[in-house]
Design an enzyme around this catalytic site. Sequence first.
Site, short mmCIF file in Angstrom:
data_model
loop_
_atom_site.label_atom_id
_atom_site.label_comp_id
_atom_site.label_asym_id
_atom_site.label_seq_id
_atom_site.Cartn_x
_atom_site.Cartn_y
_atom_site.Cartn_z
N ASP A 116 0.85 -1.20 0.00
CA ASP A 116 0.00 0.00 0.00
C ASP A 116 0.89 1.25 0.00
O ASP A 116 0.87 2.02 0.96
CB ASP A 116 -0.95 -0.02 1.22
CG ASP A 116 -0.22 -0.03 2.56
OD1 ASP A 116 0.99 -0.38 2.60
OD2 ASP A 116 -0.83 0.35 3.57
N ASP A 167 6.87 1.27 1.88
CA ASP A 167 6.56 0.29 0.82
C ASP A 167 7.40 0.61 -0.43
O ASP A 167 7.87 -0.30 -1.12
CB ASP A 167 5.09 0.37 0.40
CG ASP A 167 4.13 0.15 1.55
OD1 ASP A 167 3.60 -0.96 1.68
OD2 ASP A 167 3.90 1.10 2.32
N ASN A 173 -2.50 2.64 3.63
CA ASN A 173 -1.94 3.96 3.92
C ASN A 173 -2.76 5.08 3.29
O ASN A 173 -2.85 6.17 3.83
CB ASN A 173 -0.50 4.04 3.40
CG ASN A 173 0.47 3.31 4.30
OD1 ASN A 173 0.27 3.23 5.50
ND2 ASN A 173 1.52 2.75 3.71
N THR A 220 3.07 -5.98 2.90
CA THR A 220 3.52 -4.80 3.64
C THR A 220 2.37 -3.80 3.84
O THR A 220 2.61 -2.62 4.08
CB THR A 220 4.71 -4.12 2.91
OG1 THR A 220 4.27 -3.69 1.61
CG2 THR A 220 5.88 -5.04 2.78
N ASN A 241 -0.98 -2.00 10.15
CA ASN A 241 -1.44 -2.96 9.14
C ASN A 241 -2.40 -4.00 9.72
O ASN A 241 -3.32 -4.46 9.04
CB ASN A 241 -0.25 -3.70 8.49
CG ASN A 241 0.57 -2.79 7.61
OD1 ASN A 241 0.08 -1.76 7.13
ND2 ASN A 241 1.84 -3.15 7.39
N HIS A 281 9.89 0.51 7.83
CA HIS A 281 9.43 -0.84 8.20
C HIS A 281 9.52 -1.87 7.06
O HIS A 281 10.07 -2.96 7.21
CB HIS A 281 7.95 -0.79 8.61
CG HIS A 281 7.62 0.27 9.60
ND1 HIS A 281 7.72 0.07 10.95
CD2 HIS A 281 7.16 1.54 9.44
CE1 HIS A 281 7.34 1.17 11.60
NE2 HIS A 281 7.00 2.08 10.70
N ASP A 282 8.87 -1.53 5.93
CA ASP A 282 8.51 -2.56 4.96
C ASP A 282 9.67 -3.29 4.28
O ASP A 282 9.57 -4.50 4.04
CB ASP A 282 7.56 -1.96 3.91
CG ASP A 282 6.21 -1.58 4.52
OD1 ASP A 282 5.87 -2.13 5.58
OD2 ASP A 282 5.51 -0.75 3.92
C1 BDR Z 1 3.20 -0.05 8.57
O1 BDR Z 1 2.11 0.85 8.39
C2 BDR Z 1 2.28 1.64 7.26
O2 BDR Z 1 2.01 2.97 7.55
C3 BDR Z 1 3.67 1.42 6.76
O3 BDR Z 1 3.73 1.46 5.35
C4 BDR Z 1 4.03 0.05 7.30
O4 BDR Z 1 3.65 -0.96 6.40
C5 BDR Z 1 3.94 0.32 9.83
O5 BDR Z 1 3.08 0.23 10.93
CA CA Z 2 3.01 -0.46 4.10
#
Ligand code: BDR
Ligand code: CA
Length: 319
Positions: A12, A17, A41, A127, A169, A242-243
Amino acid sequence: MAEQRTIILDCDPGHDDAVAIMLALGNPGIELLGLTTVGGNQTLEKVTRNAQSVLVMCGRDDVPVHPGASRPLLRPVEVAEGIHGDSGLDGVELPEPTRPVASPHGVQFIVDTVMGAEPGAITLVATGPLTNLALAARLEPRIVERVREVVVMGGGYHEGNWTAVAEFNIWVDPEAASIVFDEEWPLTMVGLDLTHQALATEEVERQVAEIGSDLGEFFIGLMAFFRQAYRENQGFDDPPVHDPCTVAYLIDPAVVATRKAPLVVELHGEHTKGMTVADFRAPAPDDCRHQVATELDRDAFWRMVVESIRVLSVADERR
Ligand code: BDR
Ligand code: CA
């Protein structure tokens, strides 16, 4: 280095991502068959367009983008505008897509791809919210035994970010997450405990700036917005990216330490809805299909990300 992994990336985009896409395309350890998108997102329409724009920036608009679910299974859509902005990728100018989105629907693409490949050939990387993966498992249950592994950025065993205990997520579509966590496929949860170690420091940006490419500038623009958003909303100095940790784990499992632990998703708690509950009581059962990511080799991770941007930039120059 592990053997090459063939993946579908369900995403997303989303600043982080976008970096996951760069890493998947710029590292020879990954064969990326396609992107499927999911409302998360931002709306499905926006994140799909973002996915297309990122592929254009990477010089890889040949990778198909299959739009998937626009909303969670049971709940209304909830977007992360405070973290990713109105476009979902604020901070940069987004190039126009050069190709139309692909058909079939993202969920059908996942099913067709897994059923059309050898058993154990395809890894699913998610992700965003897990709506598409849950629907795919329900549409064609035989994919579950054919998928090699599911790697999820989501959850956390100590930390939340959307509530005290829920990560975004999982929070957006906890019922879908519960389906995906309960299916019989091997699942690796790359949660906040791990991804909060993946901070895009100014040193990382300096290394990317040295590459001196449009894609490098794109990354830096994304990280500048992401840093400000994380400072204002979550008290971070540098943003956690994160992703791409999911992709890094597949490229080289040594970069992401893991531990086996049965996992469930909390659906009913008054204060704990969307929490991922990890059972760390030892020993983990022999048939435990779940593992959680615990520790990131930060230097190796960022080396991979920077190198992937360099590889894509050089390929772009040659064109
Ligand atoms: C996750 O939430 C989204 O905002 C980011 O892309 C990531 O996948 C982090 O909590
Ligand atoms: Ca994401």
